[in-house]
Design a protein around this motif. Sequence first.
Motif, PDB file in Angstrom:
ATOM      1  N   GLN B  42       0.707  -1.259  -0.002  1.00  0.00           N
ATOM      2  CA  GLN B  42      -0.063   0.030  -0.161  1.00  0.00           C
ATOM      3  C   GLN B  42       0.805   1.275   0.088  1.00  0.00           C
ATOM      4  O   GLN B  42       2.014   1.332   0.647  1.00  0.00           O
ATOM      5  N   PRO B  43       0.580   2.432  -0.448  1.00  0.00           N
ATOM      6  CA  PRO B  43       1.259   3.598  -0.858  1.00  0.00           C
ATOM      7  C   PRO B  43       1.969   3.974   0.467  1.00  0.00           C
ATOM      8  O   PRO B  43       3.215   4.332   0.444  1.00  0.00           O
ATOM      9  N   PHE B  44       1.444   3.940   1.446  1.00  0.00           N
ATOM     10  CA  PHE B  44       1.851   4.676   2.655  1.00  0.00           C
ATOM     11  C   PHE B  44       3.000   3.645   3.325  1.00  0.00           C
ATOM     12  O   PHE B  44       3.775   4.202   4.282  1.00  0.00           O
ATOM     13  N   HIS B  45       3.239   2.254   2.754  1.00  0.00           N
ATOM     14  CA  HIS B  45       4.269   1.401   3.419  1.00  0.00           C
ATOM     15  C   HIS B  45       5.367   1.674   2.276  1.00  0.00           C
ATOM     16  O   HIS B  45       6.338   0.678   2.687  1.00  0.00           O
ATOM     17  N   LEU B  46       5.163   2.092   1.093  1.00  0.00           N
ATOM     18  CA  LEU B  46       6.260   2.162   0.187  1.00  0.00           C
ATOM     19  C   LEU B  46       7.156   3.158  -0.067  1.00  0.00           C
ATOM     20  O   LEU B  46       8.073   3.062  -0.505  1.00  0.00           O
ATOM     21  N   SER B  47       6.457   4.445   0.193  1.00  0.00           N
ATOM     22  CA  SER B  47       7.273   5.531   0.053  1.00  0.00           C
ATOM     23  C   SER B  47       6.668   6.672   0.771  1.00  0.00           C
ATOM     24  O   SER B  47       5.524   6.773   1.328  1.00  0.00           O
ATOM     25  N   ASP B  48       7.618   7.821   1.185  1.00  0.00           N
ATOM     26  CA  ASP B  48       6.985   8.955   1.801  1.00  0.00           C
ATOM     27  C   ASP B  48       5.867   9.841   0.998  1.00  0.00           C
ATOM     28  O   ASP B  48       4.965  10.174   1.450  1.00  0.00           O
ATOM     29  N   ASP B  49       6.179   9.991  -0.182  1.00  0.00           N
ATOM     30  CA  ASP B  49       5.305  10.346  -1.159  1.00  0.00           C
ATOM     31  C   ASP B  49       3.861   9.813  -1.289  1.00  0.00           C
ATOM     32  O   ASP B  49       2.945  10.466  -1.259  1.00  0.00           O
ATOM     33  N   GLY B  50       3.784   8.566  -1.226  1.00  0.00           N
ATOM     34  CA  GLY B  50       2.739   7.646  -1.022  1.00  0.00           C
ATOM     35  C   GLY B  50       1.941   7.912   0.259  1.00  0.00           C
ATOM     36  O   GLY B  50       0.563   7.609   0.294  1.00  0.00           O
ATOM     37  N   ALA B  51       2.672   8.391   1.182  1.00  0.00           N
ATOM     38  CA  ALA B  51       1.933   8.558   2.498  1.00  0.00           C
ATOM     39  C   ALA B  51       1.418   9.924   2.632  1.00  0.00           C
ATOM     40  O   ALA B  51       0.484  10.108   3.606  1.00  0.00           O
ATOM     41  N   VAL B  52       1.474  10.867   1.636  1.00  0.00           N
ATOM     42  CA  VAL B  52       1.015  12.162   2.056  1.00  0.00           C
ATOM     43  C   VAL B  52      -0.436  12.191   1.734  1.00  0.00           C
ATOM     44  O   VAL B  52      -0.990  11.618   0.834  1.00  0.00           O
ATOM     45  N   GLY B  53      -1.159  12.653   2.598  1.00  0.00           N
ATOM     46  CA  GLY B  53      -2.575  12.707   2.542  1.00  0.00           C
ATOM     47  C   GLY B  53      -3.181  11.507   3.131  1.00  0.00           C
ATOM     48  O   GLY B  53      -4.611  11.498   2.903  1.00  0.00           O
ATOM     49  N   THR B  54      -2.357  10.782   3.657  1.00  0.00           N
ATOM     50  CA  THR B  54      -3.068   9.466   4.319  1.00  0.00           C
ATOM     51  C   THR B  54      -3.109   9.792   5.681  1.00  0.00           C
ATOM     52  O   THR B  54      -2.428  10.672   6.192  1.00  0.00           O
ATOM     53  N   LEU B  55      -3.542   8.802   6.556  1.00  0.00           N
ATOM     54  CA  LEU B  55      -3.543   8.728   7.916  1.00  0.00           C
ATOM     55  C   LEU B  55      -2.135   8.879   8.479  1.00  0.00           C
ATOM     56  O   LEU B  55      -1.944   9.227   9.665  1.00  0.00           O
ATOM     57  N   PHE B  56      -1.037   8.262   7.599  1.00  0.00           N
ATOM     58  CA  PHE B  56       0.107   8.071   8.289  1.00  0.00           C
ATOM     59  C   PHE B  56       1.097   9.465   7.886  1.00  0.00           C
ATOM     60  O   PHE B  56       1.760   9.797   8.743  1.00  0.00           O
ATOM     61  N   GLY B  57       0.888  10.164   6.877  1.00  0.00           N
ATOM     62  CA  GLY B  57       1.613  11.377   6.618  1.00  0.00           C
ATOM     63  C   GLY B  57       2.971  11.040   5.898  1.00  0.00           C
ATOM     64  O   GLY B  57       3.281  11.803   5.209  1.00  0.00           O
ATOM     65  N   SER B  58       3.659  10.279   6.501  1.00  0.00           N
ATOM     66  CA  SER B  58       4.894   9.700   6.041  1.00  0.00           C
ATOM     67  C   SER B  58       5.213   8.538   6.076  1.00  0.00           C
ATOM     68  O   SER B  58       4.193   7.690   6.648  1.00  0.00           O
ATOM     69  N   LEU B  59       6.218   7.735   5.690  1.00  0.00           N
ATOM     70  CA  LEU B  59       6.343   6.301   5.369  1.00  0.00           C
ATOM     71  C   LEU B  59       6.261   5.700   6.567  1.00  0.00           C
ATOM     72  O   LEU B  59       6.822   5.914   7.779  1.00  0.00           O
ATOM     73  N   ALA B  60       5.226   4.587   6.762  1.00  0.00           N
ATOM     74  CA  ALA B  60       5.280   3.771   8.174  1.00  0.00           C
ATOM     75  C   ALA B  60       5.321   2.371   7.586  1.00  0.00           C
ATOM     76  O   ALA B  60       4.970   1.966   6.806  1.00  0.00           O
ATOM     77  N   ALA B  61       5.899   1.435   8.644  1.00  0.00           N
ATOM     78  CA  ALA B  61       5.987   0.159   8.430  1.00  0.00           C
ATOM     79  C   ALA B  61       4.379  -0.369   8.674  1.00  0.00           C
ATOM     80  O   ALA B  61       3.802  -0.074   9.392  1.00  0.00           O
ATOM     81  N   SER B  62       4.483  -1.617   7.688  1.00  0.00           N
ATOM     82  CA  SER B  62       2.957  -2.279   7.976  1.00  0.00           C
ATOM     83  C   SER B  62       3.216  -2.788   9.452  1.00  0.00           C
ATOM     84  O   SER B  62       4.100  -3.313   9.849  1.00  0.00           O
ATOM     85  N   GLY B  63       2.016  -2.811   9.892  1.00  0.00           N
ATOM     86  CA  GLY B  63       1.716  -3.414  11.336  1.00  0.00           C
ATOM     87  C   GLY B  63       2.438  -4.883  11.511  1.00  0.00           C
ATOM     88  O   GLY B  63       2.696  -5.295  12.458  1.00  0.00           O
ATOM     89  N   TRP B  64       2.077  -5.544  10.193  1.00  0.00           N
ATOM     90  CA  TRP B  64       2.425  -7.227  10.045  1.00  0.00           C
ATOM     91  C   TRP B  64       4.233  -7.179  10.259  1.00  0.00           C
ATOM     92  O   TRP B  64       4.471  -8.240  10.721  1.00  0.00           O
ATOM     93  N   HIS B  65       4.801  -6.232   9.594  1.00  0.00           N
ATOM     94  CA  HIS B  65       6.176  -6.034   9.687  1.00  0.00           C
ATOM     95  C   HIS B  65       6.493  -5.797  11.181  1.00  0.00           C
ATOM     96  O   HIS B  65       7.500  -6.453  11.768  1.00  0.00           O
ATOM     97  N   THR B  66       5.871  -4.807  12.036  1.00  0.00           N
ATOM     98  CA  THR B  66       6.144  -4.670  13.398  1.00  0.00           C
ATOM     99  C   THR B  66       5.902  -6.061  14.282  1.00  0.00           C
ATOM    100  O   THR B  66       6.866  -6.285  15.087  1.00  0.00           O
TER     101      THR B  66
END
Lengths: 153, 153
Positions: B42-66
């Motif tokens: 999903q975009p917010f787990h793949l790049s900072d750009d993809g996270a813009v405008g989402t709940l995350f704002g910038s790159l975040a790890a998948s919860g399943w990665h954590t």
Amino acid sequence: MLRPPAKRLYLEDLYVGQRFCSGPQIIDEAQIKKFAIEFDPQPFHLSDDGAVGTLFGSLAASGWHTAAITMRLYVDSVPLADGVIGAGAQVDWPKPTRPGATLQLFSEIVSIVPSRSRPDRAIVEMRSETRDEHGEVVQVLTAKLIVFKRGAK
Amino acid sequence: MLRPPAKRLYLEDLYVGQRFCSGPQIIDEAQIKKFAIEFDPQPFHLSDDGAVGTLFGSLAASGWHTAAITMRLYVDSVPLADGVIGAGAQVDWPKPTRPGATLQLFSEIVSIVPSRSRPDRAIVEMRSETRDEHGEVVQVLTAKLIVFKRGAK
């Protein structure tokens, strides 16, 4: 796996009892060992020999590997417009996933609870069964998803 | 990380309130993207750009990665003689894991319920907080572990 592009769904498009079904995905022995080496290096996830005399008897995937593949099938089968974003989940593994298994995900919306403080979203509870090629359930996931209304993000 | 070999623990060695602490593990941007490409694209787990405008704002790890890294820290810090075998778990992600975070696991035994049908084992409930380098909790895992008595396996 080529499938027609799914309609991207917002909160207004969801209802209790709505179902989603993924395509199949094979998990092989090499993938099981690779995941285990990185994240869950216990003997029963690394080789058949290491599983002898354990609860598993023969090589079994880490439950977290089953969970990660389930997430992949989720992304492929539940086309939420703003993404599949989980706040938390209950996960149960009634049976281990074995090498060569073909996994498929069957999901159903259990409840939709609008946020009191933020009217643009709701918590959608989704129950998902990950089944192998015999129809046996290897994982039950009940996830709390944050889903937005059209135009919220 | 070199640490002295821990004593291998059986059911008889465990008690409610017993605590375990892992060493630290860094999660970097490349690892976050690699995991996401395979399991949670999903975009917010793949790049900072993809996270813009989402709940995350910038790159975040998948919860399943954590969750997967948490499992690794579990294996390193909870030396159960017959392995860390989970029947199920509740997992919550109060905050996303960010690139560069140093994760550490703090676990405590919450309850020990002997099996009625099988006297050689019990279900041990363990609550584990995965914290970042600021002490912020990025995941709470409450796992049901199958733990055996000495000589059971």
